[in-house]
Structure formats: structure tokens, C-alpha cells
Scaffold this active site. Sequence first.
Site, PDB file in Angstrom:
ATOM      1  N   TYR A 177       0.833  -1.195   0.000  1.00  0.00           N
ATOM      2  CA  TYR A 177       0.000   0.000   0.000  1.00  0.00           C
ATOM      3  C   TYR A 177       0.873   1.253   0.000  1.00  0.00           C
ATOM      4  O   TYR A 177       1.983   1.251   0.543  1.00  0.00           O
ATOM      5  CB  TYR A 177      -0.880   0.045   1.251  1.00  0.00           C
ATOM      6  CG  TYR A 177      -1.989  -0.974   1.275  1.00  0.00           C
ATOM      7  CD1 TYR A 177      -3.223  -0.706   0.695  1.00  0.00           C
ATOM      8  CD2 TYR A 177      -1.799  -2.210   1.896  1.00  0.00           C
ATOM      9  CE1 TYR A 177      -4.243  -1.636   0.730  1.00  0.00           C
ATOM     10  CE2 TYR A 177      -2.813  -3.152   1.931  1.00  0.00           C
ATOM     11  CZ  TYR A 177      -4.035  -2.858   1.345  1.00  0.00           C
ATOM     12  OH  TYR A 177      -5.043  -3.782   1.370  1.00  0.00           O
ATOM     13  N   TYR A 199      -0.139 -10.246   0.281  1.00  0.00           N
ATOM     14  CA  TYR A 199       0.967  -9.794   1.114  1.00  0.00           C
ATOM     15  C   TYR A 199       0.925 -10.482   2.483  1.00  0.00           C
ATOM     16  O   TYR A 199      -0.147 -10.890   2.955  1.00  0.00           O
ATOM     17  CB  TYR A 199       0.934  -8.268   1.287  1.00  0.00           C
ATOM     18  CG  TYR A 199      -0.356  -7.710   1.850  1.00  0.00           C
ATOM     19  CD1 TYR A 199      -0.595  -7.670   3.225  1.00  0.00           C
ATOM     20  CD2 TYR A 199      -1.334  -7.204   1.001  1.00  0.00           C
ATOM     21  CE1 TYR A 199      -1.773  -7.150   3.741  1.00  0.00           C
ATOM     22  CE2 TYR A 199      -2.510  -6.679   1.499  1.00  0.00           C
ATOM     23  CZ  TYR A 199      -2.723  -6.656   2.872  1.00  0.00           C
ATOM     24  OH  TYR A 199      -3.904  -6.148   3.372  1.00  0.00           O
ATOM     25  N   ARG A 217      -2.580 -12.320   3.295  1.00  0.00           N
ATOM     26  CA  ARG A 217      -3.874 -11.831   2.835  1.00  0.00           C
ATOM     27  C   ARG A 217      -4.033 -12.165   1.354  1.00  0.00           C
ATOM     28  O   ARG A 217      -3.116 -11.983   0.571  1.00  0.00           O
ATOM     29  CB  ARG A 217      -3.982 -10.299   2.974  1.00  0.00           C
ATOM     30  CG  ARG A 217      -4.048  -9.738   4.377  1.00  0.00           C
ATOM     31  CD  ARG A 217      -5.246 -10.173   5.203  1.00  0.00           C
ATOM     32  NE  ARG A 217      -6.463 -10.448   4.493  1.00  0.00           N
ATOM     33  CZ  ARG A 217      -7.393  -9.545   4.161  1.00  0.00           C
ATOM     34  NH1 ARG A 217      -7.224  -8.271   4.459  1.00  0.00           N
ATOM     35  NH2 ARG A 217      -8.496  -9.902   3.539  1.00  0.00           N
ATOM     36  N   HIS A 230      -6.981  -8.498  -2.731  1.00  0.00           N
ATOM     37  CA  HIS A 230      -8.290  -7.937  -2.418  1.00  0.00           C
ATOM     38  C   HIS A 230      -8.287  -6.436  -2.660  1.00  0.00           C
ATOM     39  O   HIS A 230      -7.245  -5.781  -2.659  1.00  0.00           O
ATOM     40  CB  HIS A 230      -8.696  -8.232  -0.973  1.00  0.00           C
ATOM     41  CG  HIS A 230      -7.778  -7.623   0.039  1.00  0.00           C
ATOM     42  ND1 HIS A 230      -6.564  -8.179   0.386  1.00  0.00           N
ATOM     43  CD2 HIS A 230      -7.885  -6.480   0.780  1.00  0.00           C
ATOM     44  CE1 HIS A 230      -5.974  -7.424   1.289  1.00  0.00           C
ATOM     45  NE2 HIS A 230      -6.742  -6.385   1.540  1.00  0.00           N
ATOM     46  N   HIS A 286     -10.415  -3.018  -1.163  1.00  0.00           N
ATOM     47  CA  HIS A 286     -11.353  -2.482  -0.173  1.00  0.00           C
ATOM     48  C   HIS A 286     -12.376  -1.590  -0.881  1.00  0.00           C
ATOM     49  O   HIS A 286     -12.016  -0.831  -1.793  1.00  0.00           O
ATOM     50  CB  HIS A 286     -10.608  -1.671   0.875  1.00  0.00           C
ATOM     51  CG  HIS A 286      -9.601  -2.461   1.655  1.00  0.00           C
ATOM     52  ND1 HIS A 286      -9.911  -3.117   2.821  1.00  0.00           N
ATOM     53  CD2 HIS A 286      -8.291  -2.702   1.426  1.00  0.00           C
ATOM     54  CE1 HIS A 286      -8.832  -3.731   3.283  1.00  0.00           C
ATOM     55  NE2 HIS A 286      -7.835  -3.497   2.452  1.00  0.00           N
TER      56      HIS A 286
END
Length: 242
Positions: free
Chosen positions: A113, A152, A162, A165, A167
Amino acid sequence: MSQPYPFFLPRDRNWQPEAYTPGYKTSIARSPRQALVSLHRGSASERSGPVFDGLEIGKYDNDLLMNFRTEGTVAGLPIGERIIMHGQVIDQFGKPVPNTLVEMWQANAGGRYRHKKDNYLAPLDPNFGGVGRCITDSEGRYRFRTVRPGPYPWPNGINTWRPAHIHVSVMGPSISTRLITQMYFEGDPLIPQCPIVQVLKDDDAVETMIARLDMTHSRPMDCLAYRFDIVVRGALQTYFEE
């Protein structure tokens, strides 16, 4: 403000997971320590919604391939698998929810991110910001162009990852229907291994968060498309984050 929304179906608490689920370690600190209070009808402000007619949406707000690029050449495009994410926002009765705000944020193709607290070893992409927004059309449809995010690791366990995906936040027809959820990708083997997914009691709840490959909206020689429809209230609502 819009007209008050008539009424809501009660939430099925047996379908939603418990707020305190030690297998998902973050819930230990975030879960409430006192019993929840049931609001049967809510106030007028909770049953009506904001109007987004005056919200200025930029040309590339829903195009993550363009909204953070550093230069106007192919070299300035984000790295990763180009995809289209699209779908329809509907209410508990199957009616489209038009003119509502849909926002999304995600990791880059390497699984990192653009956030100061993300210290994963994958590099940042200088041409990818990882955020987008749009307003649904008259039929409740939305669309984003982006890159498929990478999985990640995260410190929930010794070797916990995870799944890929995205959000998603959608306001819905009123303030009280705002939904924050995650979109997973069909066929990802990491989905059933994710501790967040494992706290769900019903396999159908997991299915509400999985986008399906949609070749009818894919662009030849350009990008694949994934369809992710969102239900904002009622018995069939998309599973949301507490």
C-alpha cells in the site's frame, strides 16, 4: 438530504461473525467490551442520505491506471495485470441505488500500500496511488480500471498471507446503510486460508465478497474484467467489516 428511506430488514446476527474472534488478532483490540445497543428505527438523519450532486469527480478518479501516473507515456503506467472492476449497487429489495458514492483502495501489484505504515519489502510503484472513487449511474452501476493487487504477508500468524483484495466503501441509500467491505478474486487459493475469512460462519457470506471473472466486459488485448455486485442492506447484503 434525500427522502428518508422507508424501513430496513433486521440484521441477522447469526450470519455475521462475533466481534471478538481471537483467530483474527486485530479483533482483540478492536472489538467492543460492552453489549451492543439495538436501534430499531434510527433517527431521521440516519434514515436519509447525502446528495452527491455537487461532488466534483475528476476525469480519472475511477481510473487508477491514470490518476497517479508520473508521465504521459507507456513508461508512466502502473506495473501489473490491468483489470476492470465493475458491478451494481442494489438495496435489500433488489432495487438499484443510483447516484451514490463508491470508493475503493488497494495494494499495488506487488502487495504494498502507499501508506507510511506499510513496511512490506515489495517496492512502491511510482505510477500507482491505489485509490479511486465514482458515483453510481441511474441503474446503480459503477466501474473502475486498475491493476490486480498482489497478496501480502501480515503478522496474524507465523506465515499468514492476505489474499489479493480491494477495499470498497459504498454509501447506499442513506447514512445508516454505508458499507465497507473487501472484494476477493474468483479462484484465489488464499481466500479460505485467510484468518479474516475464517471467522465467517456461513460460506454464502464469503461468496458475497468474491468477484467473478466477466469476459463480456473484458477488453481484448487490454484487460480482464471482474464483476462485483454489492447489496447494502437486508438478508442478502454483502458481508461488511465491523
